[in-house]
Design an enzyme around this catalytic site. Sequence first.
Site, PDB file in Angstrom:
ATOM      1  N   ASP A 140     -14.445  -5.975 -21.081  1.00 17.73           N
ATOM      2  CA  ASP A 140     -14.843  -6.432 -22.415  1.00 17.73           C
ATOM      3  C   ASP A 140     -15.851  -7.569 -22.340  1.00 17.73           C
ATOM      4  OD1 ASP A 140     -12.380  -7.465 -21.265  1.00 17.73           O
ATOM      5  OD2 ASP A 140     -12.257  -8.809 -22.986  1.00 17.73           O
ATOM      6  N   ALA A 160       1.315 -18.877  -7.987  1.00 23.05           N
ATOM      7  CA  ALA A 160       0.740 -17.682  -8.602  1.00 23.05           C
ATOM      8  C   ALA A 160       0.781 -17.816 -10.129  1.00 23.05           C
ATOM      9  CB  ALA A 160       1.514 -16.443  -8.160  1.00 23.05           C
ATOM     10  N   GLN A 204      -2.890 -14.486  -5.301  1.00 26.01           N
ATOM     11  CA  GLN A 204      -4.200 -15.050  -4.957  1.00 26.01           C
ATOM     12  C   GLN A 204      -5.187 -13.932  -4.624  1.00 26.01           C
ATOM     13  OE1 GLN A 204      -1.535 -16.856  -2.504  1.00 26.01           O
ATOM     14  NE2 GLN A 204      -2.161 -18.933  -2.898  1.00 26.01           N
ATOM     15  N   ASP A 230      -7.119 -14.444  -9.735  1.00 23.96           N
ATOM     16  CA  ASP A 230      -7.333 -14.420 -11.187  1.00 23.96           C
ATOM     17  C   ASP A 230      -8.091 -13.184 -11.667  1.00 23.96           C
ATOM     18  OD1 ASP A 230      -6.218 -17.140 -11.783  1.00 23.96           O
ATOM     19  OD2 ASP A 230      -7.889 -17.757 -10.502  1.00 23.96           O
ATOM     20  N   GLY A 270      -9.239 -28.315 -10.700  1.00 24.15           N
ATOM     21  CA  GLY A 270     -10.473 -28.599 -11.424  1.00 24.15           C
ATOM     22  C   GLY A 270     -10.768 -27.492 -12.423  1.00 24.15           C
ATOM     23  N   ARG A 271     -12.042 -27.164 -12.587  1.00 18.58           N
ATOM     24  CA  ARG A 271     -12.431 -26.223 -13.643  1.00 18.58           C
ATOM     25  C   ARG A 271     -12.458 -24.782 -13.131  1.00 18.58           C
ATOM     26  NH1 ARG A 271     -17.870 -24.815 -13.292  1.00 18.58           N
ATOM     27  NH2 ARG A 271     -19.020 -25.931 -11.670  1.00 18.58           N
ATOM     28  N   GLY A 326      -1.687  -9.241 -12.465  1.00 20.36           N
ATOM     29  CA  GLY A 326      -0.492  -9.151 -13.292  1.00 20.36           C
ATOM     30  C   GLY A 326      -0.583  -8.068 -14.337  1.00 20.36           C
ATOM     31  N   HIS A 358       0.064 -15.001 -12.897  1.00 18.83           N
ATOM     32  CA  HIS A 358      -0.320 -13.647 -13.289  1.00 18.83           C
ATOM     33  C   HIS A 358       0.036 -13.439 -14.757  1.00 18.83           C
ATOM     34  CE1 HIS A 358       0.127 -12.306  -8.807  1.00 18.83           C
ATOM     35  NE2 HIS A 358      -0.737 -13.291  -8.986  1.00 18.83           N
TER      36      HIS A 358
END
Length: 416
Positions: free
Chosen positions: A330, A41, A223, A13, A299-300, A17, A43
């Site tokens: 940013d 995945a 990943q 993450d 999960g989170r 991408g 992306h």
Amino acid sequence: MNHVMVVDLGYGDAGKGTVVDWLCASRPVHTVVRFNGGAQAAHNVVLRDGRHHTFAQFGSGTFRPGVRTHLSRHVVVDPLALAAEADHLTAVGVPDALDRLTVDGEALLATPYHRAANRARETARGADRHGSCGLGVGEAVAYGLAHPDEAPRVADCAHPAVLRRRLTALRDRLTAELGPLDAPPVEDCLPAYAAFAGRVAIVDRAHLAGVLRAGTCVFEGAQGVLLDEWHGFHPYTTWSTTTFANAEALLAEAGLAGSAQRLGVLRVTTTRHGPGPLVTEDPALPFADPRNPTNPWQGRFRFGHFDAVAHRYALAAAGGVDGLALTHLDLAGPALRICRRYDTVDRLTPGPAGDLDRQTALSARLLRARPVLDEAPTDWPAAVAAELGAPVLLTSHGPTAEDKVPALAGAVSTPR
């Protein structure tokens, strides 16, 4: 050729991408080659006009006209998910994604039976879940290792009798082990796989050598290195080699060993989706990621301060990089700090591939570790480069290609 390999040096993450999209927008690229992972995945690519797609199996350069995708034999292919992804691409203005796709016939298939077994196992773990995405990719790899001559593969889709036999054996084995599976009958699956074989160009492993000589290719990893099957923090890992190793092997087979630039991608904030070590996690950080919502399987989505200790480890496990792409700048601000060491650890050293007992012990050690946090640097790219000993070649300050800034002129595979 200015081939580039893109690998995430975190837990995934980090923005692979959007970096791949920028590479394909800023130079002529012939093909994006996927070299690990599968339909799990995610992306995300956003265009300046607001169009958005989460790339799973198609290469993240697919928004760019003419850029092809090749799914190598190291990818676990899910034709049903691929069809749904192609439908979404059509809806956002890319109707020819399947026309620009080639798939290695040796690639393993992820089927509804793998998915159902994956979810049954993860549910049975209860509070000790590993953080699986629940899409059956690891289950397909495990079955392929246990039954290499019987595991369903992409080439089988063109041979219904063979595929029927292999799907039936797969279903029967998994049912005997786990009980009834939440999956359709084999006969109901066969038409979709036949349609896939009739629509997509299925090729042999020799095909890629010609692609690599036809034009510049971008190898897109899935990943992150900290989730690697051998070097990640077991058991919170993936059934996939997430380093440069598969891409390097594909290049070597084509007689092009060492010909590609190695680009590592990092977020300015270290994140993780799902359970497992995240030493710098800080629930007080004022961040959210709407494209990584809480879901029933992982999960989170968790945020932490920049973890130089973990990323140095990933860099060593991956064998080094030629440069870094630093994303999500940013989000940089006074709340975000940098971790150069833990309370009991200054440096993590990768061990030999295959020693999962060592990796399990390392996970336990990291779950007990606490970060030592330093104040936010005034110059994040310079600080990251200094900590990791690699130049930051690209910075990203937003989700689109236009938000990317090459840090050194011509440093990332000079556009032609």
